[in-house]
Design an enzyme around this catalytic site. Structure first.
Site, PDB file in Angstrom:
ATOM      1  N   ASP A 192       0.074  -4.850  -0.063  1.00 13.39           N
ATOM      2  CA  ASP A 192       1.123  -5.869  -0.140  1.00 13.39           C
ATOM      3  C   ASP A 192       2.282  -5.491  -1.074  1.00 13.39           C
ATOM      4  O   ASP A 192       2.078  -5.164  -2.238  1.00 13.39           O
ATOM      5  CB  ASP A 192       0.489  -7.164  -0.640  1.00 13.39           C
ATOM      6  N   SER A 250       5.973  -8.321   1.913  1.00 10.08           N
ATOM      7  CA  SER A 250       4.904  -9.117   2.507  1.00 10.08           C
ATOM      8  C   SER A 250       5.445 -10.058   3.585  1.00 10.08           C
ATOM      9  O   SER A 250       6.044  -9.607   4.550  1.00 10.08           O
ATOM     10  CB  SER A 250       4.159  -9.879   1.409  1.00 10.08           C
TER      11      SER A 250
END
Length: 263
Positions: free
Chosen positions: A152, A40
Site C-alpha cells: 500500500d 491506495s
C-alpha cells in the site's frame, strides 16, 4: 497564463469514495486537472478517472461495490487475499491501458517493503501498479515487480502532493481521507490490522506537512475504511468538503496568476 493543477488523492479504503465528490465539484466548477497522483484507494480512483471513466459511472459502481466480490482468499503466508479478482476489475475498468496511455498524466505510489522506499509508477500496466498501491499489509499478498515487494502506497505517502509537484503541477489540491474512526468495532484480524494502520497513518499526516497548496479533508471519520455500503454518504461528504474549499482554491489560483502575470 493559467497554472497547471495537480490533484493528490490519498489512501483510506472506502473513505476514498469521497474523492468522487471532490471530482464532481471540480468538474462542475470547470477547474482543470492536469496531473493526478494517488496512493491506495486514491490510485484506484485516479486510474479510473484518468482512463476516461466519468464521475457518474464511478459513483454507480461505488454504491453497488461490495468488497466480498474481490476477496479471493489464499493460504496465508504474506496475506489473506491474493488480489487477482481486484486486478481483473482494474484491468476491465481502465480498458487494459498502460499508465502512459491515460488521458490525464498519472503517478501511482506504492511502498517497497524490502528497501523501505517509495516507488512511483508512471509507466506500465495500470492494473499492476494499482494492485501494488492498494495491497494493504497483512491483508493482501504484496505485489512483486522488478525484484521489489510492494504494498500500500499509503504506508509511505498517504497524500502524495509532492509527487504531483514533481510531475509539473504549479498548484496541488490534496485530498486527505485519513481520519480514523474512533470507538470502532474490532472483532477480526482484518479490523485489528486496518485500525492499526489508520491510527498510524493519521498521526503521520498530522505530524508531516502534505505539501499541498490546498488540502481538502472530508469529514469521514465516522466511517471505517471498510464502510463500502456507505459510499453514497461518503461521496456527499467529499462534495461538501470540496465546496467549502473552493474559496481557497480560487485564492491560490489568483495568487499564482498574479505572481506570473509578466511571464
Amino acid at each position: 497564463m493559467e497554472p497547471k493543477i495537480g490533484l493528490a488523492l490519498g489512501s483510506g479504503g472506502s473513505r476514498g469514495f469521497a474523492h468522487l465528490g471532490v471530482l464532481k465539484v471540480l468538474e462542475r466548477e470547470e477547474i482543470p486537472i492536469h496531473y493526478i497522483s494517488g496512493s491506495s484507494m486514491g490510485s484506484l480512483i485516479g486510474a479510473l478517472y484518468s482512463a476516461g471513466q466519468t464521475v457518474e459511472d464511478m459513483e454507480r459502481v461505488a454504491v453497488t461495490f461490495r468488497s466480498k466480490y474481490f476477496m479471493d482468499l489464499t493460504v496465508p503466508k504474506m496475506g489473506f487475499i491474493s488480489g487477482e479478482k481486484f486486478r481483473q476489475f482494474i484491468r476491465l475498468f481502465t480498458h487494459h491501458k498502460k499508465i502512459e496511455e491515460l488521458n490525464i498524466p498519472l503517478s501511482i505510489v506504492a511502498t517497497d517493503l524490502i528497501k523501505a522506499e517509495k516507488v512511483i509508477f508512471t509507466t506500465g500496466p495500470v492494473d499492476r501498479a494499482v494492485r501494488a498501491s492498494t495491497a494493504i499489509p497483512g491483508i493482501f499478498v504484496p505485489e512483486k515487480i522488478d525484484g521489489k515487494l510492494l504494498v500500500d502506497g499509503g504506508v509511505i505517502d498517504r497524500v502524495p502532493a509532492s509527487v504531483a509537484k514533481d510531475m509539473g503541477a504549479d498548484l496541488v489540491i490534496g485530498v486527505d481521507v485519513s481520519q480514523v474512526k474512533k470507538n470502532a468495532e474490532i472483532t477480526t484480524i482484518y479490523d485489528v490490522i486496518i485500525q492499526s494502520i489508520d491510527i498510524l497513518q493519521t498521526e503521520i499526516v498530522h505530524l508531516k506537512m502534505t505539501g499541498a497548496d490546498v488540502l481538502i479533508s472530508p469529514r469521514v471519520e465516522k466511517f471505517s475504511s471498510k464502510s463500502f455500503q456507505n459510499a453514497k454518504e461518503i461521496i456527499q461528504l467529499g462534495e461538501e468538503a470540496a465546496e467549502a474549499a473552493l474559496p481557497k482554491i480560487y485564492e491560490e489560483i489568483e495568487r499564482w496568476k498574479e505572481l506570473h502575470k509578466d511571464e
